[in-house]
Design a protein around this motif. Structure first.
Motif, PDB file in Angstrom:
ATOM      1  N   SER A 176      13.300  -5.731  -6.571  1.00 13.95           N
ATOM      2  CA  SER A 176      14.444  -4.420  -7.009  1.00 13.95           C
ATOM      3  C   SER A 176      15.721  -4.455  -6.222  1.00 13.95           C
ATOM      4  O   SER A 176      16.594  -3.800  -6.551  1.00 13.95           O
ATOM      5  N   GLY A 177      15.775  -5.366  -5.452  1.00 14.10           N
ATOM      6  CA  GLY A 177      17.230  -5.786  -4.804  1.00 14.10           C
ATOM      7  C   GLY A 177      17.422  -4.820  -3.446  1.00 14.10           C
ATOM      8  O   GLY A 177      18.415  -5.063  -3.033  1.00 14.10           O
ATOM      9  N   ILE A 178      16.366  -4.219  -2.988  1.00 12.95           N
ATOM     10  CA  ILE A 178      16.561  -3.476  -1.962  1.00 12.95           C
ATOM     11  C   ILE A 178      15.964  -4.214  -0.558  1.00 12.95           C
ATOM     12  O   ILE A 178      15.066  -4.759  -0.715  1.00 12.95           O
ATOM     13  N   ASN A 179      16.805  -4.382   0.410  1.00 15.42           N
ATOM     14  CA  ASN A 179      16.284  -4.914   1.680  1.00 15.42           C
ATOM     15  C   ASN A 179      15.833  -3.757   2.613  1.00 15.42           C
ATOM     16  O   ASN A 179      16.450  -2.687   2.838  1.00 15.42           O
ATOM     17  N   TYR A 180      14.649  -4.065   2.923  1.00 18.29           N
ATOM     18  CA  TYR A 180      14.021  -3.014   4.252  1.00 18.29           C
ATOM     19  C   TYR A 180      13.856  -3.757   5.690  1.00 18.29           C
ATOM     20  O   TYR A 180      13.690  -5.123   5.703  1.00 18.29           O
ATOM     21  N   LEU A 181      13.833  -2.973   6.477  1.00 21.24           N
ATOM     22  CA  LEU A 181      13.333  -3.442   7.853  1.00 21.24           C
ATOM     23  C   LEU A 181      12.077  -3.031   8.291  1.00 21.24           C
ATOM     24  O   LEU A 181      11.798  -1.838   8.223  1.00 21.24           O
ATOM     25  N   TYR A 182      11.399  -3.974   8.875  1.00 20.60           N
ATOM     26  CA  TYR A 182       9.926  -3.654   9.424  1.00 20.60           C
ATOM     27  C   TYR A 182       9.690  -4.235  10.842  1.00 20.60           C
ATOM     28  O   TYR A 182      10.330  -5.107  11.201  1.00 20.60           O
ATOM     29  N   ILE A 216       0.686  -1.151   0.096  1.00 14.55           N
ATOM     30  CA  ILE A 216      -0.065  -0.192  -0.126  1.00 14.55           C
ATOM     31  C   ILE A 216       0.974   1.161   0.085  1.00 14.55           C
ATOM     32  O   ILE A 216       0.473   2.203  -0.642  1.00 14.55           O
ATOM     33  N   HIS A 217       2.230   1.199   0.520  1.00 14.69           N
ATOM     34  CA  HIS A 217       2.923   2.369   0.578  1.00 14.69           C
ATOM     35  C   HIS A 217       4.360   2.023   0.065  1.00 14.69           C
ATOM     36  O   HIS A 217       5.295   1.926   0.805  1.00 14.69           O
ATOM     37  N   LEU A 218       4.421   1.804  -1.249  1.00 19.12           N
ATOM     38  CA  LEU A 218       5.681   1.061  -1.866  1.00 19.12           C
ATOM     39  C   LEU A 218       6.806   2.070  -1.400  1.00 19.12           C
ATOM     40  O   LEU A 218       6.698   3.267  -1.533  1.00 19.12           O
ATOM     41  N   PRO A 219       7.852   1.448  -0.532  1.00 18.84           N
ATOM     42  CA  PRO A 219       8.784   2.098  -0.070  1.00 18.84           C
ATOM     43  C   PRO A 219       9.616   3.350  -1.157  1.00 18.84           C
ATOM     44  O   PRO A 219       9.652   4.326  -0.525  1.00 18.84           O
ATOM     45  N   GLU A 220       9.956   2.838  -2.494  1.00 15.46           N
ATOM     46  CA  GLU A 220      10.383   3.861  -3.128  1.00 15.46           C
ATOM     47  C   GLU A 220       9.735   4.736  -3.973  1.00 15.46           C
ATOM     48  O   GLU A 220       9.787   5.149  -5.025  1.00 15.46           O
ATOM     49  N   GLY A 221       8.008   4.137  -3.834  1.00 16.38           N
ATOM     50  CA  GLY A 221       7.007   4.668  -4.500  1.00 16.38           C
ATOM     51  C   GLY A 221       6.932   4.135  -6.095  1.00 16.38           C
ATOM     52  O   GLY A 221       6.482   4.685  -7.000  1.00 16.38           O
ATOM     53  N   THR A 222       7.947   3.255  -6.281  1.00 19.12           N
ATOM     54  CA  THR A 222       7.652   2.734  -7.652  1.00 19.12           C
ATOM     55  C   THR A 222       7.436   1.137  -7.391  1.00 19.12           C
ATOM     56  O   THR A 222       7.606   0.735  -6.436  1.00 19.12           O
ATOM     57  N   ASP A 223       7.323   0.408  -8.730  1.00 20.21           N
ATOM     58  CA  ASP A 223       6.712  -0.831  -8.563  1.00 20.21           C
ATOM     59  C   ASP A 223       7.475  -1.736  -7.815  1.00 20.21           C
ATOM     60  O   ASP A 223       9.103  -1.574  -8.451  1.00 20.21           O
ATOM     61  N   ASP A 224       7.484  -2.785  -7.318  1.00 15.96           N
ATOM     62  CA  ASP A 224       8.425  -3.552  -6.621  1.00 15.96           C
ATOM     63  C   ASP A 224       7.616  -4.704  -5.962  1.00 15.96           C
ATOM     64  O   ASP A 224       6.382  -4.824  -6.166  1.00 15.96           O
ATOM     65  N   SER A 225       8.398  -5.800  -5.565  1.00 13.62           N
ATOM     66  CA  SER A 225       7.679  -6.853  -5.034  1.00 13.62           C
ATOM     67  C   SER A 225       8.468  -7.472  -3.695  1.00 13.62           C
ATOM     68  O   SER A 225       9.737  -7.131  -3.905  1.00 13.62           O
ATOM     69  N   VAL A 226       7.967  -8.157  -2.813  1.00 11.72           N
ATOM     70  CA  VAL A 226       8.577  -9.001  -1.874  1.00 11.72           C
ATOM     71  C   VAL A 226       8.859 -10.290  -2.281  1.00 11.72           C
ATOM     72  O   VAL A 226       7.938 -11.177  -2.894  1.00 11.72           O
ATOM     73  N   ASN A 227      10.031 -10.781  -2.044  1.00  6.67           N
ATOM     74  CA  ASN A 227      10.583 -12.108  -2.515  1.00  6.67           C
ATOM     75  C   ASN A 227      11.094 -13.034  -1.398  1.00  6.67           C
ATOM     76  O   ASN A 227      11.370 -13.802  -1.656  1.00  6.67           O
ATOM     77  N   GLY A 228      11.387 -12.162  -0.338  1.00  6.92           N
ATOM     78  CA  GLY A 228      11.807 -13.087   0.910  1.00  6.92           C
ATOM     79  C   GLY A 228      11.535 -12.202   2.284  1.00  6.92           C
ATOM     80  O   GLY A 228      11.600 -11.004   2.294  1.00  6.92           O
ATOM     81  N   LEU A 229      11.254 -13.128   3.257  1.00  6.54           N
ATOM     82  CA  LEU A 229      10.908 -12.356   4.671  1.00  6.54           C
ATOM     83  C   LEU A 229      12.000 -13.172   5.603  1.00  6.54           C
ATOM     84  O   LEU A 229      12.148 -14.338   5.612  1.00  6.54           O
ATOM     85  N   ARG A 230      12.953 -12.504   6.392  1.00  4.34           N
ATOM     86  CA  ARG A 230      13.872 -13.032   7.320  1.00  4.34           C
ATOM     87  C   ARG A 230      13.662 -12.301   8.502  1.00  4.34           C
ATOM     88  O   ARG A 230      13.011 -11.156   8.617  1.00  4.34           O
ATOM     89  N   LEU A 231      13.954 -13.310   9.533  1.00  2.00           N
ATOM     90  CA  LEU A 231      13.704 -12.908  10.929  1.00  2.00           C
ATOM     91  C   LEU A 231      14.847 -12.388  11.785  1.00  2.00           C
ATOM     92  O   LEU A 231      15.807 -13.104  11.743  1.00  2.00           O
ATOM     93  N   LEU A 232      14.961 -11.086  12.058  1.00  4.54           N
ATOM     94  CA  LEU A 232      16.201 -10.837  13.070  1.00  4.54           C
ATOM     95  C   LEU A 232      15.635 -11.008  14.595  1.00  4.54           C
ATOM     96  O   LEU A 232      16.623 -11.384  14.984  1.00  4.54           O
ATOM     97  N   LYS A 233      14.617 -10.544  14.930  1.00  2.00           N
ATOM     98  CA  LYS A 233      14.100 -10.692  16.555  1.00  2.00           C
ATOM     99  C   LYS A 233      12.698 -10.697  16.634  1.00  2.00           C
ATOM    100  O   LYS A 233      12.111 -10.254  15.932  1.00  2.00           O
ATOM    101  N   ARG A 234      12.597 -11.352  17.654  1.00  2.00           N
ATOM    102  CA  ARG A 234      11.130 -11.475  17.998  1.00  2.00           C
ATOM    103  C   ARG A 234      10.939 -11.345  19.423  1.00  2.00           C
ATOM    104  O   ARG A 234      11.658 -11.803  20.171  1.00  2.00           O
ATOM    105  N   ARG A 235      10.060 -10.337  19.934  1.00  2.37           N
ATOM    106  CA  ARG A 235       9.780 -10.293  21.332  1.00  2.37           C
ATOM    107  C   ARG A 235       8.613  -9.846  21.745  1.00  2.37           C
ATOM    108  O   ARG A 235       7.971  -8.900  21.162  1.00  2.37           O
ATOM    109  N   GLN A 236       7.659 -10.606  22.530  1.00  2.00           N
ATOM    110  CA  GLN A 236       6.450 -10.330  22.949  1.00  2.00           C
ATOM    111  C   GLN A 236       5.384  -9.867  21.998  1.00  2.00           C
ATOM    112  O   GLN A 236       4.722  -8.731  22.047  1.00  2.00           O
ATOM    113  N   GLY A 237       5.481 -10.862  20.721  1.00  2.00           N
ATOM    114  CA  GLY A 237       4.547 -10.442  19.754  1.00  2.00           C
ATOM    115  C   GLY A 237       4.942  -9.374  18.723  1.00  2.00           C
ATOM    116  O   GLY A 237       4.297  -9.009  17.846  1.00  2.00           O
TER     117      GLY A 237
END
Ligand SMILES: [Zn+2]
Ligand SMILES: [Zn+2]
Length: 223
Positions: free
Chosen positions: A83-89, A52-73
């Motif tokens: 596009s080859g850019i990785n983001y943190l959410y 809904i809010h494409l980070p760069e404002g241009t067409d893109d897609s998600v092709n992988g999700l990786r976990l750094l940390k998880r705490r209390q939900g």
């Protein structure tokens, strides 16, 4: 805040957004990723936020999700894109927020503290080689996570989670009357009341998530 949506509704919303966002040659990979995570509210919230809010404002897609940390939900996830850019959410069972690119790491002090990082250098050391981060596994009944707020076994629920057990009556904290009788109020609509309830709960001792608290968990002494 959004009204709660079922997983199916969430997925449909994402599919609609993807029609406009995903470049043609990435459609197959992006669809496969959505299918893989379609029973996982954390991933669905993240994908919804991404498309809904494409980070760069241009067409893109998600092709992988990786976990750094998880705490209390609350989950710290790395998103790799076509596009080859990785983001943190940062994501929970209600919403997802983008922090920025993976290369920037985490600037917010509170967030570093919450996830137990000494400083951003520690984050950046982990994220230098994103392909080495562990893959985020979609939720299953065997995940050892609360099915509603995704707190892990031994962790406290997000306050308001329907699986949390009331320490006063052993009922369901969001359904029993204890919160009203303890606070001596008729309805709970003010933030201050929620904070007061949190204090009272912490005094008496909140009950951390155990697998047998989850609805549908097989019990030995079924009547
Ligand atoms: Zn929970
Ligand atoms: Zn109660």
């Amino acid at each position: 805040m959004d009204t709660p949506k079922t997983l199916t509704e969430r997925k449909k919303d994402i599919q609609f957004l993807m029609k406009y966002a995903v470049p043609k040659d990435e459609v197959e990979t992006a669809d496969a990723l959505l299918e893989k995570y379609d029973a996982d509210i954390i991933a669905l919230n993240l994908l919804h936020s991404f498309y809904i809010h494409l980070p760069e404002g241009t067409d893109d897609s998600v092709n992988g999700l990786r976990l750094l940390k998880r705490r209390q939900g609350v989950f710290l996830l790395c998103v790799s894109t076509g596009s080859g850019i990785n983001y943190l959410y940062v994501v929970n069972n209600e919403a997802a927020h983008i922090l920025g690119t993976l290369a920037e790491g985490i600037i917010d002090r509170e967030l570093l503290d919450f996830f137990g990082y000494a400083d951003n250098r520690e984050v950046l050391a982990l994220t230098k080689e994103p392909e080495k981060l562990q893959e985020y596994k979609p939720y299953t009944a065997d995940s050892n996570l609360c099915p509603s707020c995704h707190a892990a076994v031994g962790e406290f629920h997000t306050l308001g989670c329907p699986v949390e057990i009331c320490p006063w009556c052993s009922g369901q904290l969001t359904y029993c009357n204890c919160r009203f009788t303890r606070l001596d109020i008729e309805s709970m609509d003010k933030l201050a009341q929620i904070e007061k309830l949190r204090e009272l709960l912490e005094e008496v001792g909140r009950i951390a998530f155990k697998k047998e608290h989850a609805p549908g968990y097989p019990t030995m002494d079924e009547e």
